[in-house]
Design a protein around this motif. Structure first.
Motif, short mmCIF file in Angstrom:
data_model
loop_
_atom_site.label_atom_id
_atom_site.label_comp_id
_atom_site.label_asym_id
_atom_site.label_seq_id
_atom_site.Cartn_x
_atom_site.Cartn_y
_atom_site.Cartn_z
N ASP A 376 3.14 -41.38 12.54
CA ASP A 376 2.86 -39.34 12.03
C ASP A 376 4.49 -38.67 12.36
N GLY A 377 5.19 -39.48 13.20
CA GLY A 377 6.10 -38.31 13.29
C GLY A 377 6.76 -39.09 12.29
N SER A 378 7.27 -40.56 12.10
CA SER A 378 8.08 -40.58 10.80
C SER A 378 7.60 -40.72 9.52
N LEU A 379 6.36 -41.03 9.56
CA LEU A 379 5.25 -40.62 8.34
C LEU A 379 6.07 -39.11 7.82
N GLY A 380 5.46 -37.95 8.27
CA GLY A 380 5.96 -37.16 8.25
C GLY A 380 7.03 -36.59 8.23
N LEU A 381 8.47 -37.15 8.01
CA LEU A 381 9.55 -36.77 7.94
C LEU A 381 9.38 -37.60 6.56
N GLY A 382 9.01 -38.30 6.28
CA GLY A 382 8.81 -39.27 4.76
C GLY A 382 9.84 -40.13 4.79
N ALA A 383 9.17 -41.05 5.44
CA ALA A 383 9.64 -42.16 5.55
C ALA A 383 8.28 -43.04 4.96
N THR A 384 8.96 -44.04 4.11
CA THR A 384 7.67 -44.60 3.79
C THR A 384 7.23 -45.87 5.10
N GLU A 387 9.32 -48.82 6.40
CA GLU A 387 10.66 -47.95 6.98
C GLU A 387 9.87 -47.58 8.40
N THR A 388 9.03 -47.16 8.20
CA THR A 388 8.01 -46.74 9.24
C THR A 388 7.99 -47.89 10.62
N GLN A 391 11.81 -49.59 11.52
CA GLN A 391 12.47 -48.37 12.22
C GLN A 391 11.87 -48.00 13.78
N VAL A 392 10.66 -47.78 13.90
CA VAL A 392 9.86 -46.69 14.97
C VAL A 392 9.15 -47.95 15.35
N MET B 66 -0.43 -35.95 4.66
CA MET B 66 -0.69 -36.38 5.67
C MET B 66 -2.57 -37.02 5.77
N VAL B 94 6.03 -39.16 -0.22
CA VAL B 94 7.21 -39.49 0.48
C VAL B 94 8.43 -38.75 0.30
N PHE B 104 4.36 -32.20 15.79
CA PHE B 104 2.82 -32.17 16.06
C PHE B 104 2.57 -32.21 17.27
N ASN B 108 6.42 -36.61 20.08
CA ASN B 108 6.60 -37.21 19.56
C ASN B 108 7.89 -38.09 19.61
N PHE B 110 11.03 -40.42 18.88
CA PHE B 110 10.65 -41.96 19.05
C PHE B 110 11.54 -42.44 20.09
#
Lengths: 492, 265
Positions: A376-384, A387-388, A391-392, B66, B94, B104, B108, B110
């Motif tokens: 969620d954190g990564s997608l919420g930053l606009g990553a595809t 990419e998520t 990289q995560v 989301m 995106v 959130f 969270n 990374f």
């Protein structure tokens, strides 16, 4: 009484104990269950367990110990001079056992009566011919010492059996009576049964562990025998594997280890990318319907017996590779790099296929354990999505995935059937994956099959190879579990 | 703080940033959001309050799509940001999420270094031409997240090693680094102690200068403290929306009054 009947008797006693114990408990409370400390069945279980468990334990130990004790006493009877040049006590003892069994059968068949069997004398009668009548063939003429020993063996066994039956039955009845006597409405049967169950579980756990220890020790002793006959430096540091029976074998593990590691490497090169990508697809992209269908299907691969993979290697993959890299049906590439179907590549490819479900299902679990909040954190930053994942999710799951790969590697190293059928039998150092090579496991199989003599280094080397293999895979497993566990702590 | 300070809050009207019209959300068969109409203003903190399961988080997650990541979720109606329909087929979710940042409930970070956590968004979106620019963005974002002074000497340390409150401020810095226009916060303080909560609340008030902030909270005191506008959700309906002072002192709807006085919820 034969052991089987003894066991049935014990079971019957336990069943009776259950019924009686339950009744007695109920009677002591005047039929009112509420006045009992425990439910009536617990009192029954208590009596049943007391009647059967100690008796069975003694029966098991006795049955194991009796032959050993009798043998040692009988072996003492055999004079040293009656042991011929080229045999050992244990060989004579096997004659004794065989003769004793023959006499038993003769008595059973009515050729001899029990007293007659004990009174036989080798000088007066041809024991060998007599036993041949009842279908027991003896290898050589029976010497008086062996006959005497066999008679002694029979009598000791008979006494031992009667004693065993009596002791076990007494123990069972004693346990029955003791537990039955204790059965009263205030007796805490529930707690006692609880402890009994715990003891049973501990027994099961320790059996598993003790067996492992036993296996390791038996390997260790045979390996020590081997190193007594063959130099350890040749085994670990030599460069040639050439067993022969002239007594100057070169038995070095290194060419075999090279073959094992090379095939495992190819297997991992196949299994890791495919398995990992499959796991990523299943855990991150696939819809529920696809996952519920594809995951079990993939795991079916894990259920295929390895001999079937071996057949697949021999009949499908090998010939296919020959068609590509060799002159099979005139060759696709027009080169002649490969002539036989067995090769490192054949075995490696098939073993890789075998390992795919292993890697994918472990990696799938590990990827699923990465918290959704990371994604969620990564997608919420606009990553595809990819990419998520790159990289995560994968960096977070990396330790676990490494652990999964190590577990797969240890399976690859220990795998036997596929390499027996697909890899060939030539021990050598070569980088060419299209050549036949052989592995540690294959050599263990070939050293121990056929007519073997367990006193020669050519046979005993199998144990040293097995032990090395065991240490290797154990090390990998420990490392893998350590890594996986360390990773688990991070999120749980 | 009490409700009196909420009354004194500055409620001057800003231009509309997000306009939602007749928004309905379904999770499979269940109807989670029913006909919600709301206009969220720029440079304003808007609080969504309501009992658990009332749909406030679901609605928040509609604002940056989301909910697209949940297979069974279906959204109907219009949501416009700056007059542009975000559910239009030409809109790339995106890209949208880079413009509408999100923080959130549970911090969270990374499992990377503090620096890489903040640099994650700018790197993905190519916001920095070189290392120097990236350094600048990271520093600026960490300052915005009010955590620069605490971490400036250990930017290479893992983000997961920070305390809960620091982690949450790191997440805010991370969200700010992609230069969003709207910042969505889903119960950002629910996993934090009162001191960390106070720090985050102070930060939210500062962020209002640059962003339109939407915050979901279970704490009515928090809503009263940090927000200028409040929306009360109940059973998937937007019951009441208005100036925070108005909602907390003189609610129009009896359900709102019951909730803020603690009779339902």
């Amino acid at each position: 009484m034969p052991t089987l009947w003894l066991v049935f008797t014990l079971i019957a006693l336990a069943a009776l104990g259950f019924v009686l114990g339950r009744q007695r408990a109920l009677a002591s409370a005047g039929g009112d269950v509420k006045l009992l400390h425990s439910l009536p069945a617990y009192y029954g279980h208590n009596v049943a367990l007391s009647a059967i468990v100690p008796a069975i334990a003694v029966l098991a130990i006795w049955s194991l110990a009796q032959p050993m004790m009798i043998e040692s006493r009988v072996a003492a009877m055999i004079p040293a001079e009656s042991i011929a040049e080229n045999t050992t006590v244990s060989l004579v003892m096997s004659d004794v056992r065989r003769l004793a069994e023959g006499l038993d059968q003769a008595v059973e068949a009515g050729v001899l009566d029990a007293a007659g069997a004990n009174a036989l004398e080798a000088q007066t009668i041809d024991v060998r011919a007599l036993l041949a009548q009842v279908g027991v063939a003896l290898g050589s003429e029976v010497s008086p010492e062996v006959l005497a020993a066999a008679q002694r063996y029979r009598s000791l066994t008979a006494t031992g059996s009667i004693l065993k039956t009596v002791v076990v039955l007494l123990l069972s009845l004693g346990g029955f009576a003791w537990a039955y006597g204790r059965t009263h409405k205030d007796f805490r049967a529930r707690n006692v049964v609880e402890q009994g169950i715990m003891a049973l579980l501990i027994l099961a756990a320790s059996l598993a562990i003790l067996t492992t220890v036993g296996i390791v020790f038996s390997m260790l002793f045979e390996s020590l025998n081997f190193f007594g006959l063959h130099s350890w430096s040749d085994f670990f540091f030599g460069s040639t594997w050439a067993p022969n029976f002239r007594g100057d074998s070169e038995l070095s593990i290194l060419p075999l280890l090279w073959g094992t590691l090379y095939i495992s490497l190819i297997a991992l090169l196949v299994a890791v990318p495919v398995g990992l990508f499959a796991a990523i697809y299943l855990s991150e992209y696939a819809s529920g319907a696809v996952r519920s269908f594809a995951k079990p299907l993939l795991e079916i691969l894990a259920g295929i017996p390895t001999i079937v993979y071996g057949l697949f290697a021999l009949l499908t993959v090998g010939p296919m590779l020959v068609r590509i890299f060799g002159q099979g049906e005139d060759g696709l590439l027009g080169v002649e790099w490969m002539s036989g179907a067995t090769s490192v590549l054949t075995a490696g490819l098939v073993m890789g296929i075998m390992l795919i479900p292993f890697v994918s299902s472990l990696s799938d679990d590990i990827i699923n354990a990465v918290p959704q909040s990371m994604r969620d954190g990564s997608l919420g930053l606009g990553a595809t999505k990819s990419e998520t994942i790159r990289q995560v999710v994968l960096p977070a799951a990396l330790p676990g995935i490494v652990g999964a790969i190590l577990l797969a590697a240890s399976r690859a190293i220990g795998e036997t059937m596929i390499v027996v059928m697909g890899a060939g039998a030539i021990a050598k150092f070569s980088l060419n994956p299209l050549e036949s090579m052989t592995t540690i496991t294959t050599r263990i199989v070939s050293q121990l099959t056929g007519d073997t003599d367990f006193a020669s280094p050519e046979t005993l080397v199998a144990f040293a190879l097995g032990l090395t293999l065991f240490v290797l895979t154990l090390g990998l497993n420990v490392l893998a579990l350590y890594i996986v566990r360390k990773y688990r702590e991070q999120y749980d | 703080m009490n409700q009196m300070t909420a009354l004194e809050k500055d409620v001057e009207t800003q231009k509309t940033k997000i306009a939602a019209k007749n928004v309905n959300v379904y999770y499979g068969e269940s109807h989670a959001i029913k006909d919600v109409n709301v206009e969220i203003e720029d440079n304003t903190v808007t609080a969504f309050i309501g009992p658990s399961g009332c749909g406030k988080s679901t609605f928040l997650r509609c604002l940056n799509r989301m909910n697209d990541t949940i297979d069974i979720c279906r959204v109907t109606g219009d949501i416009e940001i700056d007059g542009e329909d975000i559910y239009d087929s030409r809109v790339d979710p995106v890209q949208l999420r880079a413009k509408v940042g999100m923080v959130f409930q549970k911090p969270n970070p990374f499992p990377k270094s503090i620096y890489d956590n903040v640099a994650y968004g700018p790197r993905i979106h190519g916001l920095a031409a070189n290392k120097a620019e990236l350094d600048e963005i990271v520093e600026k974002s960490l300052r915005r997240g009010a955590i620069w002074d605490e971490v400036k000497d250990r930017l290479d340390a893992p983000g997961t090693g920070l305390s809960g409150g620091q982690q949450q401020r790191l997440c805010i810095a991370r969200a700010v680094a992609t230069e969003p226009e709207v910042l969505l916060m889903d119960e950002p303080c629910s996993a934090l102690d009162p001191i960390a909560t106070a720090q985050i609340e102070e930060l939210i008030d500062e962020l209002r200068d640059s962003y339109s902030v939407v915050i979901v909270t279970h704490s009515m005191q928090q809503a009263a403290r940090v927000s200028q506008k409040t929306a009360f959700f109940h059973l998937g309906n937007l019951v009441e929306f208005g100036a925070t002072g108005q909602i907390f002192t003189n609610p129009e709807d009896p359900r709102t009054e019951s909730y803020i006085t603690g009779r339902i919820g």
